[in-house]
Write a protein that holds these residues in place. Structure first.
Motif, PDB file in Angstrom:
ATOM      1  N   ARG A  62      12.834 -81.791   2.652  1.00 36.48           N
ATOM      2  CA  ARG A  62      14.293 -81.633   2.617  1.00 36.48           C
ATOM      3  C   ARG A  62      14.688 -80.164   2.403  1.00 36.48           C
ATOM      4  N   ALA A  63      13.965 -79.477   1.523  1.00 38.93           N
ATOM      5  CA  ALA A  63      14.286 -78.065   1.256  1.00 38.93           C
ATOM      6  C   ALA A  63      14.106 -77.234   2.508  1.00 38.93           C
ATOM      7  N   THR A  64      12.994 -77.450   3.217  1.00 41.24           N
ATOM      8  CA  THR A  64      12.669 -76.573   4.354  1.00 41.24           C
ATOM      9  C   THR A  64      13.298 -77.019   5.665  1.00 41.24           C
ATOM     10  N   GLU A  65      13.614 -78.311   5.781  1.00 41.72           N
ATOM     11  CA  GLU A  65      14.154 -78.811   7.059  1.00 41.72           C
ATOM     12  C   GLU A  65      15.662 -79.032   7.036  1.00 41.72           C
ATOM     13  N   ARG A  66      16.213 -79.328   5.838  1.00 43.81           N
ATOM     14  CA  ARG A  66      17.653 -79.657   5.809  1.00 43.81           C
ATOM     15  C   ARG A  66      18.478 -78.576   5.095  1.00 43.81           C
ATOM     16  N   PHE A  67      18.039 -78.142   3.909  1.00 44.50           N
ATOM     17  CA  PHE A  67      18.920 -77.290   3.093  1.00 44.50           C
ATOM     18  C   PHE A  67      18.716 -75.792   3.331  1.00 44.50           C
ATOM     19  N   PHE A  68      17.513 -75.293   3.170  1.00 44.70           N
ATOM     20  CA  PHE A  68      17.318 -73.844   3.308  1.00 44.70           C
ATOM     21  C   PHE A  68      17.709 -73.318   4.693  1.00 44.70           C
ATOM     22  N   PRO A  69      17.487 -74.041   5.787  1.00 42.84           N
ATOM     23  CA  PRO A  69      17.949 -73.538   7.088  1.00 42.84           C
ATOM     24  C   PRO A  69      19.455 -73.280   7.131  1.00 42.84           C
TER      25      PRO A  69
ATOM     26  N   GLU B  13      27.395 -78.298  -2.958  1.00 43.46           N
ATOM     27  CA  GLU B  13      27.055 -79.739  -2.956  1.00 43.46           C
ATOM     28  C   GLU B  13      25.683 -79.979  -2.331  1.00 43.46           C
ATOM     29  N   GLY B  14      25.339 -79.213  -1.312  1.00 45.21           N
ATOM     30  CA  GLY B  14      24.004 -79.350  -0.720  1.00 45.21           C
ATOM     31  C   GLY B  14      22.932 -78.938  -1.711  1.00 45.21           C
ATOM     32  N   MET B  15      23.171 -77.833  -2.409  1.00 41.46           N
ATOM     33  CA  MET B  15      22.180 -77.362  -3.388  1.00 41.46           C
ATOM     34  C   MET B  15      22.040 -78.358  -4.529  1.00 41.46           C
ATOM     35  N   ARG B  16      23.173 -78.997  -4.891  1.00 42.73           N
ATOM     36  CA  ARG B  16      23.109 -79.951  -5.992  1.00 42.73           C
ATOM     37  C   ARG B  16      22.349 -81.195  -5.588  1.00 42.73           C
ATOM     38  N   ASP B  17      22.454 -81.576  -4.304  1.00 47.76           N
ATOM     39  CA  ASP B  17      21.642 -82.706  -3.801  1.00 47.76           C
ATOM     40  C   ASP B  17      20.157 -82.378  -3.974  1.00 47.76           C
ATOM     41  N   LEU B  18      19.786 -81.141  -3.630  1.00 44.40           N
ATOM     42  CA  LEU B  18      18.382 -80.731  -3.760  1.00 44.40           C
ATOM     43  C   LEU B  18      17.974 -80.674  -5.232  1.00 44.40           C
ATOM     44  N   ASN B  19      18.848 -80.087  -6.050  1.00 45.79           N
ATOM     45  CA  ASN B  19      18.535 -79.982  -7.487  1.00 45.79           C
ATOM     46  C   ASN B  19      18.373 -81.347  -8.127  1.00 45.79           C
ATOM     47  N   GLU B  20      19.198 -82.304  -7.687  1.00 45.48           N
ATOM     48  CA  GLU B  20      19.119 -83.664  -8.256  1.00 45.48           C
ATOM     49  C   GLU B  20      17.761 -84.295  -7.958  1.00 45.48           C
ATOM     50  N   MET B  21      17.265 -84.089  -6.722  1.00 41.48           N
ATOM     51  CA  MET B  21      15.931 -84.614  -6.360  1.00 41.48           C
ATOM     52  C   MET B  21      14.871 -84.001  -7.278  1.00 41.48           C
ATOM     53  N   ILE B  22      14.990 -82.689  -7.493  1.00 44.67           N
ATOM     54  CA  ILE B  22      14.001 -81.994  -8.326  1.00 44.67           C
ATOM     55  C   ILE B  22      14.112 -82.464  -9.774  1.00 44.67           C
ATOM     56  N   MET B  23      15.353 -82.667 -10.231  1.00 42.78           N
ATOM     57  CA  MET B  23      15.565 -83.090 -11.624  1.00 42.78           C
ATOM     58  C   MET B  23      14.885 -84.439 -11.905  1.00 42.78           C
ATOM     59  N   TYR B  24      14.974 -85.354 -10.920  1.00 41.99           N
ATOM     60  CA  TYR B  24      14.421 -86.697 -11.142  1.00 41.99           C
ATOM     61  C   TYR B  24      12.958 -86.831 -10.727  1.00 41.99           C
ATOM     62  N   TYR B  25      12.404 -85.771 -10.144  1.00 44.36           N
ATOM     63  CA  TYR B  25      11.002 -85.835  -9.712  1.00 44.36           C
ATOM     64  C   TYR B  25      10.050 -86.235 -10.844  1.00 44.36           C
TER      65      TYR B  25
ATOM     66  N   ASN C  79       6.762 -88.031  -3.296  1.00 43.47           N
ATOM     67  CA  ASN C  79       8.080 -87.491  -3.695  1.00 43.47           C
ATOM     68  C   ASN C  79       8.152 -85.978  -3.544  1.00 43.47           C
ATOM     69  N   LEU C  80       7.051 -85.315  -3.931  1.00 41.80           N
ATOM     70  CA  LEU C  80       7.028 -83.854  -3.807  1.00 41.80           C
ATOM     71  C   LEU C  80       7.163 -83.449  -2.340  1.00 41.80           C
ATOM     72  N   ASN C  81       6.416 -84.129  -1.478  1.00 44.05           N
ATOM     73  CA  ASN C  81       6.489 -83.804  -0.041  1.00 44.05           C
ATOM     74  C   ASN C  81       7.895 -84.049   0.509  1.00 44.05           C
TER      75      ASN C  81
ATOM     76  N   LEU D 213      10.457 -88.246 -13.032  1.00 45.49           N
ATOM     77  CA  LEU D 213      10.638 -89.681 -13.356  1.00 45.49           C
ATOM     78  C   LEU D 213      10.080 -90.587 -12.270  1.00 45.49           C
ATOM     79  N   CYS D 214       9.396 -90.003 -11.278  1.00 44.15           N
ATOM     80  CA  CYS D 214       8.948 -90.845 -10.154  1.00 44.15           C
ATOM     81  C   CYS D 214       7.852 -91.803 -10.616  1.00 44.15           C
ATOM     82  N   TYR D 215       7.677 -92.871  -9.862  1.00 39.50           N
ATOM     83  CA  TYR D 215       6.683 -93.878 -10.236  1.00 39.50           C
ATOM     84  C   TYR D 215       5.282 -93.275 -10.198  1.00 39.50           C
ATOM     85  N   PRO D 216       4.408 -93.653 -11.121  1.00 38.64           N
ATOM     86  CA  PRO D 216       3.014 -93.183 -11.097  1.00 38.64           C
ATOM     87  C   PRO D 216       2.381 -93.466  -9.738  1.00 38.64           C
ATOM     88  N   GLY D 217       1.684 -92.445  -9.218  1.00 31.81           N
ATOM     89  CA  GLY D 217       1.035 -92.611  -7.909  1.00 31.81           C
ATOM     90  C   GLY D 217       1.928 -92.195  -6.757  1.00 31.81           C
ATOM     91  N   GLU D 218       3.206 -91.946  -7.025  1.00 26.17           N
ATOM     92  CA  GLU D 218       4.116 -91.544  -5.945  1.00 26.17           C
ATOM     93  C   GLU D 218       4.503 -90.062  -6.047  1.00 26.17           C
TER      94      GLU D 218
END
Ligand SMILES: COc1ccc(CSC[C@H](NC(=O)CCCN)C(=O)NCC(=O)O)cc1
Length: 222
Positions: free
Chosen positions: A127-134, A97-109, A120-122, A111-116
């Motif tokens: 999240r990958a380096t501070e919340r999930f991968f640890p 479920e944690g990995m799917r949360d991360l994958n979902e962010m990547i999947m919708y990246y 969004n990438l940051n 679709l982010c608003y122009p200029g953001e």
């Protein structure tokens, strides 16, 4: 009737890629019915085999499975990739479920608003380096085995490997602070079934981009 699972989706990662990964890593050959147009999708809906008139849908064992988590759980259980008892299943679920949360962010990246895009990438990388991968780095260190759960490969390992590759597509050195994850990636990369799926021309889909996102929007009208 080949007996192989049949995956119904468009020609992109979207919500089906984790299913492709799980089957491929389990060494299970599968067929794909690729939706190429809104008409293809409408015809599939008219066929009455989509419980919620949505895809992904996987035909397997005479079933028409929908909802990605339900599909993944069925496949994991069927191919002995879902732990040996309830506790291991629960641990696998928590990791997945944690990995799917991360994958979902990547999947919708895309679709982010122009200029953001940079913001969004940051956020994804943070999240990958501070919340999930640890979590997975600590799990591999404390568990002391080659796999996240128990002493054999599970759904959690396959989902983690997929997540690592997806984040590395965004930042290639993302694992620099995670030595156990680097070792894990190297081990998983050596598995014949995964090596086969990583070969060019396999059923693995390319990183989502504006082109195939536009195709998805056209087919699914969103
Ligand atoms: C950002 O990348 C994508 C790519 C494809 C999709 C569409 S996946 C097809 C869609 N399925 C679902 O939303 C399933 C959700 C189940 N919880 C679908 O079938 N849409 C048609 C519809 O909803 O009528 C979404 C984001």
């Amino acid at each position: 009737m080949s007996g192989k699972p049949i995956l119904h989706y468009f020609n992109g990662r979207g919500r089906m890629e984790s299913v492709r990964w799980l089957l491929a890593a389990a060494g299970v050959e599968f067929e794909e019915k690729i939706l190429k147009s809104a008409e293809d999708f409408e015809n599939l809906v008219k066929g009455g085999n989509l419980m919620y008139q949505q895809v992904p849908m996987v035909e397997i064992d005479g079933l028409n499975l929908v909802q990605t988590r339900a599909i993944l759980k069925y496949i994991a259980a069927k191919y002995n990739l879902y732990g040996k008892d309830l506790k291991e299943k629960a641990l696998i679920d928590m990791y997945v479920e944690g990995m799917r949360d991360l994958n979902e962010m990547i999947m919708y990246y895309p679709l982010c608003y122009p200029g953001e895009e940079e913001k969004n990438l940051n956020f994804i990388l943070e999240r990958a380096t501070e919340r999930f991968f640890p979590v997975y780095e600590k799990a591999l260190k404390s568990h002391g085995k080659n796999y996240l759960v128990g002493n054999q490969m599970s759904w959690a390992d396959i989902q983690l490997f997929e997540a690592i590759l997806m984040v590395e597509e965004l930042k290639s050195d993302i694992l620099s602070a995670f030595p156990k994850l680097q070792e894990f990636k190297a081990r998983m990369s050596k598995l014949p079934s995964i090596q086969k799926f990583l070969q060019p021309g396999s059923q693995r889909k390319a990183k989502m981009d504006g082109k195939n996102l536009a195709e998805a929007k056209k087919i699914f009208k969103f």
